[in-house]
Design an enzyme around this catalytic site. Structure first.
Site, PDB file in Angstrom:
ATOM      1  CB  CYS A   1     -49.859 -35.258  17.998  1.00  0.00           C
ATOM      2  SG  CYS A   1     -49.086 -35.280  19.642  1.00  0.00           S
TER       3      CYS A   1
ATOM      4  CG  HIS B   1     -47.669 -34.559  12.432  1.00  0.00           C
ATOM      5  ND1 HIS B   1     -48.544 -34.009  13.338  1.00  0.00           N
ATOM      6  CD2 HIS B   1     -46.846 -35.377  13.146  1.00  0.00           C
ATOM      7  CE1 HIS B   1     -48.271 -34.483  14.546  1.00  0.00           C
ATOM      8  NE2 HIS B   1     -47.252 -35.307  14.469  1.00  0.00           N
TER       9      HIS B   1
ATOM     10  CG  HIS C   1     -45.879 -31.496  18.570  1.00  0.00           C
ATOM     11  ND1 HIS C   1     -47.219 -31.270  18.329  1.00  0.00           N
ATOM     12  CD2 HIS C   1     -45.672 -32.821  18.343  1.00  0.00           C
ATOM     13  CE1 HIS C   1     -47.795 -32.411  17.992  1.00  0.00           C
ATOM     14  NE2 HIS C   1     -46.873 -33.367  17.988  1.00  0.00           N
TER      15      HIS C   1
END
Lengths: 412, 92
Positions: free
Chosen positions: A162, A300, A337
């Site tokens: 990610c 994040h 996400h």
């Protein structure tokens, strides 16, 4: 060593709450999330961020049928970015164009689909698709974009969990500086919601979000956060050396100021705040800045109970004192996400701050977790600020890959 | 199955694998590749769909028989009829 200056000249994106930068930004400022319930194979209804762009805008029906969702998202974002950049595409030498696309994973969707399909034929492998290999090779999303655009320069993906969205931009900047290419399409994509495995995996980790109201499900920093909302998405940028962009009179969104990538080397899934802080500090140093010079930190944080605290610990270590004008936000609270697209999309959502001097908030924080109560956190309502000259974007991933990218307002 | 019915089976498959093409003017005696944007993977699609939908196997050496609608019908109609005879109820 003096590096060429690299600038962002175009943005193309699809997010669960917008299919262009304008729509995306408007929804970020108006608090409009984009999470819905979808049917996931073997798992029933699950929360997910779904993109609603029109694939046939830039692809034939056959391209959509033969290709992958990640490839389709790449084509859409690449075409949109090119249009936005205003580059004379027919006149652009295609062998000097690079396509660098960050991916969390690729191939799971096609493999799951194919195994499910095969189960209808008693697992007789003579019914296994001849498209399986071209669909599942790791470079597929970039390769499909190269086919669609006729790009004959390097086109490949960057696997970095990610952290990958940032990595697409970082790698493109490096390739432009090395004179490997003259023009880059870069960023990240994800098709993750089309695999049950990612949902099941997070559920087994006790890290899959649940909430009665889908739009409230992704809630980083809130005490009641209970995990990740899995989303698809994509965001690709056009990057150029400044002199090339200026020579063609391009509009410039921002300049790449600095970046850093490092690894935790400590755990498969648990983040390491010490390494994260090292990554952020190194990016700031390499940008020739100090922490107090950073105006916006886009976190994040994915809304896992522990992960958010770990990142906040890292941010507190870097920005905890002496940074009164550093504003901190989170974009996953709107879109979930987006995995490999996350870093690239989240950067894009904040780029307009350079001109509208507004920081989009982190939404869904009804009860701020004291462990996440960072100074500068922008909660639930947009914040007007006096200046935005720098934007720092964090993206971290499994196996401990960390990436920090800093962009700055372009000043001649 | 008649040869015309067989051509319809093949045309239905092509409609799915080449959804952007206009098949209304397809000439049965002209090579499919000369009329449509079809590559080798698309021909594998035709072979796969014949297998999936109709239980018809086309060995690699016979792919050339699928060049046009006419040649496809010539080659496939006996296969369809043989299969139908094999699976017909009451076969003694």
């Amino acid at each position: 060593m003096k590096h060429a200056r690299i600038v962002i000249t175009g943005v193309g994106l699809t997010a669960p709450n917008g299919n262009s930068l304008g729509e995306f930004r408007r929804n970020l400022l108006e608090g409009v999330a984009g999470i819905e319930r979808i049917e996931v194979r073997h798992m029933g209804q699950q929360l997910a961020g779904v993109c609603h762009y029109d694939p046939l805008r830039y692809q034939t029906k056959k391209e959509v049928r033969v290709g992958t969702r990640a490839g389709s998202i790449s084509v859409y974002c690449a075409r949109e970015a090119l249009l936005d950049s205003g580059v004379d595409w027919p006149a652009t030498p295609k062998d000097r164009v690079g396509i660098y696309i960050g991916c969390t994973e690729h191939g799971n969707v096609e493999t799951e689909n194919e195994i499910h399909h095969l189960s209808q034929f008693n697992y007789d492998t003579k019914f296994w698709s001849h498209y399986h290999n071209p669909r599942t090779v790791a470079n597929n999303p970039a390769g499909e974009a190269s086919l669609n655009l006729g790009v004959t320069g390097p086109a490949y993906t960057i696997g970095a969990a990610c952290a990958a969205g940032n990595m697409g931009l970082i790698h493109a900047a490096q390739m432009l500086r090395l004179d490997e290419v003259d023009f880059a399409l870069c960023g990240g994509v994800s098709e993750s919601i089309h695999t049950f495995g990612i949902f099941a995996g997070f559920k087994s980790q006790n890290a899959l979000a649940t909430h009665a109201d889908p739009h409230k499900a992704s809630r980083p920093f809130d005490k009641a956060r209970n995990g990740i909302v899995v989303s698809e998405g994509g965001c690709l940028y056009t990057l150029e050396r400044l002199e090339d962009a200026q020579a063609r009179g391009a509009k410039i969104y921002a300049e790449i100021a600095g970046y850093h990538v490092n690894s935790d080397a400590s755990d498969y899934v648990l983040p390491n705040p010490v390494r994260q802080a090292e990554c952020v500090r190194a990016a700031i140093r390499r940008a020739g800045l100090e922490p107090k010079d950073i105006d916006i930190v886009n976190t994040h944080a994915t809304a896992t109970p522990l992960g958010d605290i770990q990142e906040c610990e890292a941010i507190r270590a870097v920005f905890g004192e002496g940074c009164p004008n550093t504003h901190i936000n989170n974009t996953k609270s709107y879109i979930g996400h987006c995995m490999g697209a996350a870093g690239a999309l989240e950067l894009a959502g904040n780029l307009p701050s350079f001109t509208d001097l507004t920081v989009h908030p982190t939404i869904n924080v009804d009860d701020l977790d004291p462990a996440c109560a960072l100074p500068g956190l922008v909660l639930n309502h947009p914040r007007k600020v006096a200046k935005v000259d720098t934007l720092l974007n964090n993206s971290f991933g499994m196996l401990g890959i960390n990436s920090t990218l800093i962009v700055k307002r372009f000043v001649r | 199955m008649t040869k015309d019915e067989c051509k319809k089976v093949v045309t239905d498959i092509i409609a799915d694998i080449a959804p952007d093409e206009d098949l209304s003017t397809l000439k049965p005696d002209v090579r499919l590749r000369d009329q449509l944007q079809l590559d080798s993977m698309d021909f594998l699609d035709i072979v796969m769909e014949l297998r999936k939908r109709h239980g018809i196997e086309v060995p690699e050496a016979d792919y050339i028989q699928l060049a046009s609608l006419d040649s496809s019908a010539e080659y496939l109609t006996p296969k369809f009829n043989a299969l139908a005879a094999k699976t017909a109820p009451g076969r003694g």
